[in-house]
Design a protein around this motif. Structure first.
Motif, PDB file in Angstrom:
ATOM      1  N   SER A  18       5.726  43.480   0.719  1.00 34.05           N
ATOM      2  CA  SER A  18       4.692  44.499   0.548  1.00 34.05           C
ATOM      3  C   SER A  18       3.319  43.902   0.278  1.00 34.05           C
ATOM      4  CB  SER A  18       5.047  45.418  -0.628  1.00 34.05           C
ATOM      5  OG  SER A  18       6.173  46.178  -0.324  1.00 34.05           O
ATOM      6  N   PHE A 121      10.371  52.253   2.961  1.00 35.48           N
ATOM      7  CA  PHE A 121       9.551  51.078   3.241  1.00 35.48           C
ATOM      8  C   PHE A 121       9.122  51.051   4.705  1.00 35.48           C
ATOM      9  CE2 PHE A 121       8.861  46.440   3.949  1.00 35.48           C
ATOM     10  CZ  PHE A 121       7.704  46.352   3.187  1.00 35.48           C
ATOM     11  N   THR A 124       6.177  53.140   4.977  1.00 35.30           N
ATOM     12  CA  THR A 124       5.028  52.404   4.445  1.00 35.30           C
ATOM     13  C   THR A 124       4.509  51.415   5.482  1.00 35.30           C
ATOM     14  OG1 THR A 124       5.855  52.621   2.187  1.00 35.30           O
ATOM     15  CG2 THR A 124       4.257  50.890   2.571  1.00 35.30           C
TER      16      THR A 124
END
Length: 146
Positions: A18, A121, A124
């Motif tokens: 991330s 995720f 994202t």
């Protein structure tokens, strides 16, 4: 990345992946497709494991239901004797308290959480390009060139 990783290992890997190096936004933008491929592959494998666990749970629940209703094969009662007669109306109470069934339910729930975490995720990652573009626009704005 292994599909049999624990939830904590998955979360640690996501935390690492991330991070965006603000000094290398071009590299970060170009790495989005490979990150997406990495997590989509993991998603597919973890989703397959979840489906398998759900089938195992359904089969175990059926076997436990037959056991508690007195319909299981005699060998089951020789291995695990029971001295009670469970009414159909009480079957959910016994299934909810069955240790083997609940251990499998915990595995299913953990697997669901892993799959949902990967899905989130991936969403994202789909927005990462936009976040990088916004960061670049802001850097240009701060530098006075817009």
């Amino acid at each position: 990345m292994e599909p049999d990783m624990t939830l904590n290992e998955l979360l640690e890997q996501i935390e690492i992946d991330s991070k965006i190096d603000h000094n290398r936004l071009d590299f970060e933008a170009l790495s989005i497709p490979s990150l997406h491929a990495k997590y989509y592959r993991l998603f597919a494998e973890e989703a397959r494991i979840l489906k398998s666990l759900q089938v195992d749970f359904a089969m175990e629940k059926k076997a436990a239901t037959h056991y508690y209703l007195g319909k299981a094969p005699d060998e089951e009662y020789q291995k695990k004797p029971t001295n009670i007669k469970v009414l159909k109306t009480d079957i959910d109470l016994y299934l909810d308290a069955d240790e083997e069934l609940q251990a499998l339910a915990k595995k299913v729930n953990t697997q669901k959480l892993k799959v949902e975490t990967i899905e989130n995720f991936l969403r994202t990652l789909n927005n990462r390009g936009y976040a990088i573009k916004t960061a670049l626009d802001f850097m240009r704005f701060k530098a006075g060139s817009l």
